[in-house]
Design an enzyme around this catalytic site. Structure first.
Site, PDB file in Angstrom:
ATOM      1  N   ALA A  13       0.850  -1.203   0.000  1.00  0.00           N
ATOM      2  CA  ALA A  13       0.000   0.000   0.000  1.00  0.00           C
ATOM      3  C   ALA A  13       0.877   1.242   0.000  1.00  0.00           C
ATOM      4  O   ALA A  13       0.699   2.150   0.805  1.00  0.00           O
ATOM      5  CB  ALA A  13      -0.923  -0.017   1.216  1.00  0.00           C
ATOM      6  N   SER A 134       5.555  -4.025  -9.259  1.00  0.00           N
ATOM      7  CA  SER A 134       6.854  -3.492  -8.841  1.00  0.00           C
ATOM      8  C   SER A 134       7.793  -3.463 -10.041  1.00  0.00           C
ATOM      9  O   SER A 134       7.616  -4.234 -10.988  1.00  0.00           O
ATOM     10  CB  SER A 134       7.503  -4.398  -7.785  1.00  0.00           C
ATOM     11  OG  SER A 134       6.742  -4.441  -6.621  1.00  0.00           O
ATOM     12  N   ALA A 230      15.831   4.804 -17.169  1.00  0.00           N
ATOM     13  CA  ALA A 230      17.226   5.130 -17.497  1.00  0.00           C
ATOM     14  C   ALA A 230      17.272   6.275 -18.520  1.00  0.00           C
ATOM     15  O   ALA A 230      18.063   7.212 -18.385  1.00  0.00           O
ATOM     16  CB  ALA A 230      17.942   3.896 -18.039  1.00  0.00           C
ATOM     17  N   CYS A 281      13.157   5.890  -7.700  1.00  0.00           N
ATOM     18  CA  CYS A 281      13.282   4.993  -8.852  1.00  0.00           C
ATOM     19  C   CYS A 281      14.543   5.164  -9.695  1.00  0.00           C
ATOM     20  O   CYS A 281      15.211   4.181 -10.011  1.00  0.00           O
ATOM     21  CB  CYS A 281      12.065   5.164  -9.754  1.00  0.00           C
ATOM     22  SG  CYS A 281      10.556   4.665  -8.933  1.00  0.00           S
TER      23      CYS A 281
HETATM   24  P1  NAD Z   1       6.727   1.759  -0.999  1.00  0.00           P
HETATM   25  O1  NAD Z   1       7.910   1.453  -0.178  1.00  0.00           O
HETATM   26  O2  NAD Z   1       6.062   3.092  -0.904  1.00  0.00           O
HETATM   27  O3  NAD Z   1       5.586   0.663  -0.712  1.00  0.00           O
HETATM   28  C1  NAD Z   1       5.810  -0.708  -0.656  1.00  0.00           C
HETATM   29  C2  NAD Z   1       4.939  -1.309   0.444  1.00  0.00           C
HETATM   30  O4  NAD Z   1       5.009  -2.734   0.372  1.00  0.00           O
HETATM   31  C3  NAD Z   1       5.381  -0.940   1.874  1.00  0.00           C
HETATM   32  O5  NAD Z   1       4.328  -0.266   2.529  1.00  0.00           O
HETATM   33  C4  NAD Z   1       5.706  -2.308   2.531  1.00  0.00           C
HETATM   34  O6  NAD Z   1       5.321  -2.361   3.899  1.00  0.00           O
HETATM   35  C5  NAD Z   1       4.882  -3.256   1.697  1.00  0.00           C
HETATM   36  N1  NAD Z   1       5.349  -4.646   1.722  1.00  0.00           N
HETATM   37  C6  NAD Z   1       6.597  -5.112   1.452  1.00  0.00           C
HETATM   38  N2  NAD Z   1       6.621  -6.452   1.506  1.00  0.00           N
HETATM   39  C7  NAD Z   1       5.381  -6.859   1.826  1.00  0.00           C
HETATM   40  C8  NAD Z   1       4.770  -8.136   2.020  1.00  0.00           C
HETATM   41  N3  NAD Z   1       5.472  -9.277   1.830  1.00  0.00           N
HETATM   42  N4  NAD Z   1       3.458  -8.202   2.359  1.00  0.00           N
HETATM   43  C9  NAD Z   1       2.751  -7.052   2.512  1.00  0.00           C
HETATM   44  N5  NAD Z   1       3.256  -5.821   2.330  1.00  0.00           N
HETATM   45  C10 NAD Z   1       4.552  -5.717   1.983  1.00  0.00           C
HETATM   46  O7  NAD Z   1       7.160   1.471  -2.518  1.00  0.00           O
HETATM   47  P2  NAD Z   1       6.593   2.167  -3.858  1.00  0.00           P
HETATM   48  O8  NAD Z   1       7.210   3.495  -4.053  1.00  0.00           O
HETATM   49  O9  NAD Z   1       5.106   2.035  -3.864  1.00  0.00           O
HETATM   50  O10 NAD Z   1       7.229   1.213  -4.962  1.00  0.00           O
HETATM   51  C11 NAD Z   1       6.760  -0.100  -5.154  1.00  0.00           C
HETATM   52  C12 NAD Z   1       7.358  -0.644  -6.438  1.00  0.00           C
HETATM   53  O11 NAD Z   1       6.901   0.133  -7.559  1.00  0.00           O
HETATM   54  C13 NAD Z   1       8.880  -0.591  -6.500  1.00  0.00           C
HETATM   55  O12 NAD Z   1       9.336  -1.719  -7.214  1.00  0.00           O
HETATM   56  C14 NAD Z   1       9.159   0.669  -7.308  1.00  0.00           C
HETATM   57  O13 NAD Z   1      10.378   0.601  -7.985  1.00  0.00           O
HETATM   58  C15 NAD Z   1       8.010   0.662  -8.294  1.00  0.00           C
HETATM   59  N6  NAD Z   1       7.621   1.983  -8.806  1.00  0.00           N
HETATM   60  C16 NAD Z   1       7.581   3.062  -7.971  1.00  0.00           C
HETATM   61  C17 NAD Z   1       7.163   4.300  -8.465  1.00  0.00           C
HETATM   62  C18 NAD Z   1       7.128   5.510  -7.566  1.00  0.00           C
HETATM   63  O14 NAD Z   1       6.934   6.596  -8.094  1.00  0.00           O
HETATM   64  N7  NAD Z   1       7.289   5.393  -6.266  1.00  0.00           N
HETATM   65  C19 NAD Z   1       6.753   4.423  -9.790  1.00  0.00           C
HETATM   66  C20 NAD Z   1       6.775   3.296 -10.600  1.00  0.00           C
HETATM   67  C21 NAD Z   1       7.206   2.080 -10.101  1.00  0.00           C
HETATM   68  C1  UDX Z   2       9.953   8.620 -12.297  1.00  0.00           C
HETATM   69  C2  UDX Z   2       9.426   8.416 -13.731  1.00  0.00           C
HETATM   70  O1  UDX Z   2       9.170   9.697 -14.338  1.00  0.00           O
HETATM   71  C3  UDX Z   2       8.160   7.586 -13.716  1.00  0.00           C
HETATM   72  O2  UDX Z   2       7.728   7.310 -15.051  1.00  0.00           O
HETATM   73  C4  UDX Z   2       8.451   6.284 -12.992  1.00  0.00           C
HETATM   74  O3  UDX Z   2       7.274   5.491 -12.936  1.00  0.00           O
HETATM   75  C5  UDX Z   2       8.974   6.534 -11.590  1.00  0.00           C
HETATM   76  O4  UDX Z   2      10.150   7.366 -11.668  1.00  0.00           O
HETATM   77  P1  UDX Z   2       9.287  10.193 -10.266  1.00  0.00           P
HETATM   78  O5  UDX Z   2      10.600   9.765  -9.711  1.00  0.00           O
HETATM   79  O6  UDX Z   2       8.084  10.103  -9.414  1.00  0.00           O
HETATM   80  O7  UDX Z   2       8.970   9.377 -11.608  1.00  0.00           O
HETATM   81  O8  UDX Z   2       9.396  11.742 -10.725  1.00  0.00           O
HETATM   82  P2  UDX Z   2       9.981  12.480 -12.013  1.00  0.00           P
HETATM   83  O9  UDX Z   2       9.013  13.512 -12.413  1.00  0.00           O
HETATM   84  O10 UDX Z   2      10.428  11.550 -13.050  1.00  0.00           O
HETATM   85  O11 UDX Z   2      11.235  13.245 -11.420  1.00  0.00           O
HETATM   86  C6  UDX Z   2      12.401  12.555 -10.993  1.00  0.00           C
HETATM   87  C7  UDX Z   2      13.458  13.545 -10.583  1.00  0.00           C
HETATM   88  O12 UDX Z   2      13.945  14.273 -11.724  1.00  0.00           O
HETATM   89  C8  UDX Z   2      12.957  14.613  -9.602  1.00  0.00           C
HETATM   90  O13 UDX Z   2      13.932  14.862  -8.625  1.00  0.00           O
HETATM   91  C9  UDX Z   2      12.720  15.830 -10.477  1.00  0.00           C
HETATM   92  O14 UDX Z   2      12.808  17.040  -9.776  1.00  0.00           O
HETATM   93  C10 UDX Z   2      13.849  15.667 -11.481  1.00  0.00           C
HETATM   94  N1  UDX Z   2      13.563  16.370 -12.743  1.00  0.00           N
HETATM   95  C11 UDX Z   2      12.519  15.980 -13.522  1.00  0.00           C
HETATM   96  C12 UDX Z   2      14.387  17.421 -13.129  1.00  0.00           C
HETATM   97  O15 UDX Z   2      15.341  17.787 -12.439  1.00  0.00           O
HETATM   98  N2  UDX Z   2      14.104  18.050 -14.314  1.00  0.00           N
HETATM   99  C13 UDX Z   2      13.080  17.688 -15.141  1.00  0.00           C
HETATM  100  O16 UDX Z   2      12.925  18.306 -16.215  1.00  0.00           O
HETATM  101  C14 UDX Z   2      12.252  16.620 -14.718  1.00  0.00           C
END
Ligand code: NAD
Ligand code: UDX
Length: 479
Positions: A13, A134, A230, A281
């Site tokens: 969550a 994830s 990347a 990320c």
């Molecule tokens: P997060 O740390 O905010 O949330 C993950 C949650 O999973 C935590 O609350 C943790 O307690 C729970 N958890 C872990 N193991 C568990 C288990 N076995 N059972 C139940 N709960 C469990 O992480 P996030 O930012 O939501 O990222 C999740 C995934 O999505 C990562 O792989 C990340 O790279 C990817 N992702 C993140 C973003 C972003 O913007 N944060 C965007 C795209 C993809």
């Molecule tokens: C990123 C990807 O954009 C998203 O597609 C993926 O699912 C998760 O990782 P996020 O990390 O939430 O998203 O934010 P993003 O808007 O990509 O910004 C990442 C970092 O780059 C921030 O620190 C932001 O301030 C910086 N950034 C972004 C810049 O410095 N300049 C820009 O023009 C855009």
């Protein structure tokens, strides 16, 4: 449309699981969506009646929670029961970089994903589609499949259970997560079972046009997610590298970005030079790509991508060094107001925020930091800086060397300018573009500096006041 699918469970969550499932619940009122997490405190916050207490801040999220929570959207710690009832299970748990062992510092730590696969193998019933939400290294689906199969065998080979595994990476950005989820550029689904792919794409078809749903094999889907991050991070390092060159040559990075952005092959988005990319990320996913490349013996490929992270680290320290230099070579005991701690605006997330490394550098040099952020909790700042908040500083009147290297949080920006030697904009919160610099100039100690690492301040705003301005990548301001 989705007769087969009535009940979804999402494990995790967090920043992805919470908003993604909220939007699915909103768009598919006939599907019951259960979001589970082993962190009970987080679940309690998702269930709090005061919507200001939701564990994450995202514009638009509150309204969806208001509409759906208790209707077809539920947050629960009852993982066993929610898995057992689910037709489809999203794995949306954290996949941070490994801290020790083989691949430490680069490879993803998959222990949470593995734990999920084991929970699913044990508690699920009947046919279940398991969806990787994830971000995972290529070939993780294979590992999940093998855990599901072997764990199932070790549990007595329950023939009533069967699984398909799909990859469905999430591309949302924090701060615009709801907008991104409601209008995605694309939804990516990787897998080899056409029926399972159809069931998952039918969920998205409730609001995403078919042409925006891309289906690939599972390995392409996993790799595409790492590659997208990347490429995006590479753009930020590229423009930040150019910003340093602009400062040395008299060019302005905003003008350079505008000039190159009009080339349709380059495009104008993601060209804002800043204090260096943060967020949970970019760094993690690039390092994962580096690890994979090395693993397959592609060392030049690994070095190429690692350069993006090196540049980012260098750029953050470049900003700290520049602040020290402009403040006459010493910041010991000097009061510096930090504007913004989140890694970008419109989120309370501080993971890998450039503010962490810049503030640590400044504290190390003995500065006294007054840190403001409209959404970040001071406890989070303490945790990130590994230094407790010094509440005594709030009584700060004038330079006091005994308090050097400490910090306190700020609520009222206006009064915090008093006796400050500098203000540093690190997050592009909208309210910072409305600061009354005339009033700030009267309160600050002179010579006073404004360091704008987000390029949100116009030169004209400060022109008539006795303030020095440094703006990222603006070579016309070299003094
Ligand atoms: P997060 O740390 O905010 O949330 C993950 C949650 O999973 C935590 O609350 C943790 O307690 C729970 N958890 C872990 N193991 C568990 C288990 N076995 N059972 C139940 N709960 C469990 O992480 P996030 O930012 O939501 O990222 C999740 C995934 O999505 C990562 O792989 C990340 O790279 C990817 N992702 C993140 C973003 C972003 O913007 N944060 C965007 C795209 C993809
Ligand atoms: C990123 C990807 O954009 C998203 O597609 C993926 O699912 C998760 O990782 P996020 O990390 O939430 O998203 O934010 P993003 O808007 O990509 O910004 C990442 C970092 O780059 C921030 O620190 C932001 O301030 C910086 N950034 C972004 C810049 O410095 N300049 C820009 O023009 C855009």
């Amino acid at each position: 449309m989705y007769k087969l699918l009535k009940n979804i469970c999402c494990i995790g969550a967090g920043y992805v699981g919470g908003p993604t499932m909220s939007v699915i619940a909103d768009k598919c009122p006939n599907i019951i969506v259960n979001v589970v997490d082993s962190n009970k405190k987080r679940i309690d916050l998702w269930n709090s009646t005061d919507l200001n207490k939701l564990p994450i801040f995202e514009p638009g999220l509150e309204q969806i929670i208001k509409r759906c929570r208790g209707r077809n959207l539920h947050f629960s710690s009852n993982i066993r029961e929610c898995i057992a009832k689910a037709d489809m299970i999203f794995i949306s748990v954290n996949t941070p970089t490994k801290k020790k062992g083989i691949g430490a510092g680069k490879a993803s730590d998959l222990k949470w994903v593995e734990a999920c696969a084991r929970q699913v193998a044990e508690f699920s019933s009947g046919y279940t589609i398991v969806v990787e939400k994830s971000t995972l290294p290529v070939k993780t689906a294979e590992a999940i499949k093998s855990i599901l199969e072997t764990a199932q065998l070790s549990l007595g080979g329950d023939s009533k259970k069967s699984f398909d595994v799909l990859s469905n990476p999430e591309f949302l950005s924090e701060g615009s997560a709801i907008e991104d989820l409601e209008n995605p550029d694309r939804v990516l689904i990787g897998g080899d079972n056409k029926k399972a792919i159809k069931i998952l794409s039918n969920i998205y078809r409730n609001w995403v046009p078919e042409k925006n749903i891309i289906c690939t094999n599972i390995w392409s889907s996993e790799l595409a997610k790492l590659t997208a991050n990347a490429f995006l991070a590479q753009r930020i390092s590229s423009i930040n590298a150019i910003s340093a060159l602009c400062e040395s040559t008299g060019a302005d990075v905003r003008e350079v970005a505008r000039a190159i952005g009009t080339d349709s092959r380059i495009g104008s988005k993601f060209l804002d030079s800043g204090p260096g990319f943060g967020g949970s990320c970019f760094k993690k996913d690039i390092l994962n790509l580096v690890y994979l490349s090395n693993y397959f013996g592609l060392n030049e490929v690994a070095n190429f991508w690692e350069g993006v992270v090196h540049l980012n680290n260098w750029h953050q320290h470049r900003i700290s060094e520049l602040i020290i230099k402009k403040l006459l070579g010493t910041i010991t005991g000097k009061k510096i107001l930090i504007l913004g701690f989140a890694f970008k605006a419109n989120t309370n997330d501080t993971r890998e925020s450039a503010a962490i490394s810049i503030c640590r550098d400044l504290l190390e040099e003995g500065a006294i930091l007054f840190i403001h952020d409209p959404k970040v909790d001071p406890n989070q700042i303490s945790e990130d800086l590994k230094i407790k908040e010094n509440i005594e500083l709030k009584k700060y009147k004038e330079i006091n060397y005994s308090e050097e290297g400490s910090w306190c949080s700020v609520i009222n920006i206006k009064s915090s300018f008093k006796n400050a030697d500098a203000a540093v904009v690190l997050t592009e919160w909208e309210e910072y573009s409305r600061i009354d610099w005339g009033d700030a100039a009267i309160k600050m100690r002179h010579p006073a500096w404004v360091f704008d690492a987000r390029s949100i301040i116009e030169k004209d705003q400060l022109k008539s006041f006795d303030l020095n301005l440094w703006r990222i990548g603006d070579g016309s301001m070299v003094k």
